[in-house]
Design a protein around this motif. Structure first.
Motif: not given
Length: 99
Positions: A17, A32, A35, A54-55
């Motif tokens: 990340s 949230d 990412a 992707d998240v």
């Protein structure tokens, strides 16, 4: 995982990340999410497979994106081997012949 198709070296799958670097495998990444990018790279020559972005929200997502990156690595072939050789041996020109 299959060895590197270019040099036969050992591959490793990583999930990162930005800007933190390696993403830890956690139970949850909050509402949230986080990412991330996942890829596989060769320890010997440094070649890298395609990136998956992707998240992720939980451990299952972390494992899923890692497995997707591994699947892309496993599907690689020798099609671009001359480019890898050229980058490793920049002093020697490489001829690419189209089939």
């Amino acid at each position: 995982m299959k060895p590197c198709p270019f040099c036969g070296g050992p591959p490793v799958a990583i999930v990162t990340s930005c800007p933190d670097g390696a993403a830890p495998e956690l139970c949850t990444y909050g509402e949230d999410g986080l990412a991330v990018e996942a890829t596989v790279f060769c320890h010997k020559c440094g070649s890298q497979g395609p990136e998956v972005e992707d998240v992720i929200f939980d451990r299952a997502d972390f494992q899923s994106i890692r497995e997707r990156a591994i699947a892309l690595w496993q599907a690689r072939d020798m099609r671009y081997a001359p480019l890898c050789v050229a980058s490793l041996c920049a002093a020697q020109p490489v001829s690419l012949v189209c089939p």
